[in-house]
Design an enzyme around this catalytic site. Structure first.
Site, PDB file in Angstrom:
ATOM      1  CG  ASP A 278      42.241  -4.055 -30.857  1.00 35.38           C
ATOM      2  OD1 ASP A 278      42.924  -3.441 -31.510  1.00 35.38           O
ATOM      3  OD2 ASP A 278      41.973  -5.188 -31.487  1.00 35.38           O
TER       4      ASP A 278
HETATM    5  C1  BGC Z   1      43.716  -4.599 -34.295  1.00 35.45           C
HETATM    6  C2  BGC Z   1      44.918  -4.854 -33.710  1.00 35.45           C
HETATM    7  C3  BGC Z   1      45.878  -3.776 -34.210  1.00 35.45           C
HETATM    8  C4  BGC Z   1      45.163  -2.469 -33.869  1.00 35.45           C
HETATM    9  C5  BGC Z   1      45.969  -1.181 -34.361  1.00 35.45           C
HETATM   10  C6  BGC Z   1      42.950  -3.327 -34.391  1.00 35.45           C
HETATM   11  O1  BGC Z   1      41.958  -3.088 -35.472  1.00 35.45           O
HETATM   12  O2  BGC Z   1      42.495  -5.561 -33.937  1.00 35.45           O
HETATM   13  O3  BGC Z   1      45.386  -6.214 -33.675  1.00 35.45           O
HETATM   14  O4  BGC Z   1      47.037  -3.953 -33.407  1.00 35.45           O
HETATM   15  O5  BGC Z   1      43.944  -2.474 -34.711  1.00 35.45           O
HETATM   16  O6  BGC Z   1      46.470  -1.405 -35.857  1.00 35.45           O
END
Ligand code: BGC
Length: 766
Positions: A278
């Site tokens: 993530d």
């Molecule tokens: C989130 C993810 C997301 C990623 C990209 C993160 O803060 O937890 O779910 O896909 O950002 O935007």
């Protein structure tokens, strides 16, 4: 010569060379991944392990979350390219309710709006895998036509507690429905030749201190609840990628957990794709790469340096690096960008709006319908509209799970589109408060303004002038924050609005309908007796107001069922004693917390003490009645179930039941198959959902036989002392339910011989 035929000539020539010239240039278009990995320099390998937010190369660098401007503005990130090796960039974009990119671009008159599809919780509430697959297909088309390669979705963490800020993106408190919903969604998206990223793997069931929270979960609860949905999705839909979560499990950040990634995901389940972090997660790049977390997103210099350091101190080897680079290149080869796909920037937004409108209908849940308050009879033409949210309908939650759509149909507009005369005298006063809802950045929660309670005179005059009252109550939450406990109950004004409106309308013999435009569970037990009908519309994307109107007017009978329990009281759930309740921490930044699992309970670490007893499993074990139980939902017709039977087969059971529409309106029904295990052996829930199906739309009088298969493996529970799945011998009960508490038919069957399946990888703490 046209450039496409030039390219194919070039490709053909290069392929010929790879096949017959031993000295030909190595190129991912024509050479094997193995040869390309061999030909890459160490520096190239290390770079491709990180996303392009890395100030190592001008052409490849870009900013972070939601602002990434390379290739597709507003996408979440991209991977490195090396033209000399034929390695193209790839583009990764959020998210669960549809593609999230910037709708406008500087110096460009075109717009790039996307379709706002229903939130995950609504999709799961359809209990209709075919429908979810068709929604996925539309999302995938949008992803591909706007030039992205992977949609960073679905999000299938377990809705462990009502207050989790991201529940709206997630599916259910139950792992079977989470896994089946995710699998259908992935199949739909990937049928376009673009990828998905099932996330957040795993145990990301709270947002408070999300980057450093340590979830303390037993091996049994992990296997049966928190990992099960991912196991189903991996086995039934072959997602291109998996995104690890921010949190740790039993002391180890998931992105650094070799047992989780190489042991369980790949070793036990056979996952063949790529794993990414993530965004900006974890402690150490070297540990992430060594654990088999192939790609670090969005990448930065610090992570790069950590990888270099890990190679120097021997905690990471070049074999580990090659293994991860290989998986990244295999992923790159599958992408439209690598394959030279010419995207149109013109997805079929009109067709997708229709898909959104139709699919939302099936996930809305009719919670209460006294004296057939719904659908509106032909005598209803004038509707009094109350509640701030009626005028400012909520399409979905905030953060990376939101979508930039060109419009959102409010309930006011929807009712008008449906031909109703709407009393909108409260509109201006309500919308005047809209400024209170402005949010500062993509991760901040948008507070709803306090409800206006009209005075008795206004309500009496509205009751006089209209045939029915509709009140919408709204809740919005999002990434980075859990909901406050106050957010679970109605506010004083909300309660007064429902009470006083009902009083005024009942006085003149007219009915009141409450619409819940919410993304997560709220308290209903204390006030549900007041209005005549309650429709849980969830957050239905951009066509919300139209979809709700289709149900109110009777154009469609509701057929959604709850995929999450509505407990009578917050503390009725086992998870509520170990969840951050108003922790005083706004979000995950600036918290001066430096390592996982420090000291504060529920902030630094959270003990999943209820173990496998999440949601209905807990309520049934403790014999606590829910306000609305898991699986519950009304319709405008009645169904009779008959001829329930269970046959044992070589691999498990086949269960059948006949469903007949005995009412006067066409509708769909949902058959839920719960299994109770024999006594003895492991402690077991009262009953557990093992399979389900939705009928087709049955006309009055029409029947359908529903067939459900459950394998012996599906029946197993996890024995964490022996580290294996076990199906005990003995007599099982198959309960055909209209909810977990309303069993319509029962049948028993015998498992003659106990079975077990070894699953040796433990995630117990160090
Ligand atoms: C989130 C993810 C997301 C990623 C990209 C993160 O803060 O937890 O779910 O896909 O950002 O935007």
């Amino acid at each position: 010569m046209k450039s496409s035929s030039f390219t194919s000539l070039f490709v053909a020539a290069a392929a010929f060379c790879a096949a017959s010239c031993s000295e030909g240039p190595v190129n991912l278009q024509t050479s094997s991944v193995e040869d390309v990995v061999k030909a890459m320099t160490k520096e190239q390998k290390l770079k491709i392990l990180l996303g392009t937010n890395l100030d190592l190369e001008e052409k490849n660098s870009g900013p972070v979350v939601g602002q990434h401007s390379l290739f597709v503005p507003g996408a979440a990130g991209s991977t490195f390219s090396f033209e000399e090796l034929g390695i193209t960039n790839t583009v990764l974009a959020d998210g669960p309710a549809g593609l999230r990119i910037s709708p406008t671009r500087e110096g460009d008159e075109n717009t790039y709006y996307c379709t706002y599809f229903p939130i995950g919780t609504l999709l799961a509430s359809t209990w209709n895998q075919e429908l979810i697959e068709s929604v996925g297909k539309a999302m995938g088309e949008e992803t591909k036509e706007y030039g992205a390669d992977v949609l960073l979705a679905p999000a299938l963490n377990i809705q462990r507690n009502p207050l989790c800020g991201r529940n709206f993106e997630y599916y259910s408190e139950d792992p079977i429905i989470s896994g089946k919903t995710a699998a259908a969604y992935v199949r739909g998206i990937q049928s376009n030749g673009v990828g998905t990223s099932i996330k957040h793997f795993a145990g990301n069931s709270q947002e408070t201190n999300r980057k450093l929270n340590n979830a303390i979960i037993s091996d049994r609860a992990l296997r049966e609840i928190y990992l099960k949905g991912f196991e189903i999705a991996v086995k039934e839909s072959d997602p291109w990628t998996v995104m690890t979560s921010y949190n740790g499990i039993n002391g180890t950040p998931t992105a650094e957990s070799y047992p989780l990634l190489e042991g369980i995901l790949r070793g036990e389940w056979g996952f063949k794709g790529m794993v990414m972090t993530d965004w900006s997660s974890g402690n150490n790049g070297g540990a992430q790469i060594a654990a088999g977390n192939d790609l670090i997103m969005p990448g930065n210099k610090q992570r790069y340096n950590e990888i270099v350091a890990a190679l120097e101190d021997g905690s990471l080897t070049m074999e580990d690096v090659d293994r991860d680079v290989t998986r990244i290149l295999e992923f790159v080869k599958r992408t439209p960008r690598f394959q030279g796909y010419k995207f149109s920037n013109k997805p079929d937004l009109q067709a997708h709006a229709q898909i959104t409108r139709q699919s939302s209908l099936e996930g809305m849940v009719l919670l209460k319908n006294n004296a057939s308050a719904l659908p509106f009879t032909s005598a209803v033409s004038k509707v009094a509209l109350l509640g701030y949210t009626s005028f400012d309908f909520i399409a979905g939650g905030t953060g990376s799970g939101s979508v930039n759509s060109s419009y959102v149909v409010s309930l006011l507009e929807g009712l008008k589109n449906g031909g109703y005369q709407v009393d909108e005298r409260l509109k201006d006063a309500n919308l005047a408060m809209k400024d209170n809802t402005v949010r500062k950045n993509i991760l901040a929660v948008v507070e709803r303004p306090e409800e206006i309670v009209p005075d008795a005179k206004t309500l009496a005059s509205m009751a006089e002038a209209n045939d029915v009252a509709v009140i919408t109550l709204g809740r919005i939450a999002g990434e980075g924050n859990d909901r406050l406990i106050e957010n679970f109950s109605l506010t004083q004004n909300e309660l007064a609005l429902v009470q006083k409106t009902t009083e005024a309308f009942h006085k003149v013999g007219k009915k009141v309908v409450v619409i819940l435009n919410i993304g997560g569970v709220i308290e209903t037990a204390s006030w549900k007796n007041i209005p005549d009908a309650i429709l849980l519309s969830w957050q239905a994307g951009q066509e919300g107001g139209n979809s709700v109107t289709d149900i109110l007017s009777g154009k469609k009978s509701p057929s959604g069922r709850l995929a999450v329990s509505f407990p009578a009281k917050f503390n009725d759930l086992g998870s509520s004693s170990n969840f951050p309740i108003n922790p005083g921490i706004k979000n995950d930044s600036g918290m001066n917390r430096t390592r996982i699992g420090m000291t504060d309970r529920n902030i630094d670490y959270t003990v999943y003490e209820e173990d496998i007893y999440v949601g209905y499993r807990w309520l049934q074990k403790k014999n606590i009645a829910a306000s609305y139980p898991f699986g519950y939902g009304l319709s405008y017709t009645t169904f009779q179930w008959s001829d329930a039977a269970v046959k044992t087969t070589k691999d498990g059971i086949t269960a059948t039941v006949k469903v007949t529409n005995t009412g006067s309106v066409a509708s769909k029904d949902v058959v839920q198959l719960y299994i109770s295990a024999p006594e003895g052996g492991l402690d077991k829930p009262v009953r557990e959902l093992k399979a389900y199906a939705k009928t087709k739309e049955l006309a009055p009088g029409e029947s359908q036989v529903i067939t459900l298969n459950v394998s012996l493996y599906d029946l197993a529970s996890f024995n964490q002392d022996a580290m294996r799945w076990e199906t005990a011998a003995g007599q099982y009960t198959a309960s055909f339910g209209a909810s977990c508490d309303e069993i319509k038919q029962n049948a028993t069957f015998q498992v003659e011989k106990a079975q077990s399946w070894s699953a040796p990888t433990s995630l117990k703490g160090k």
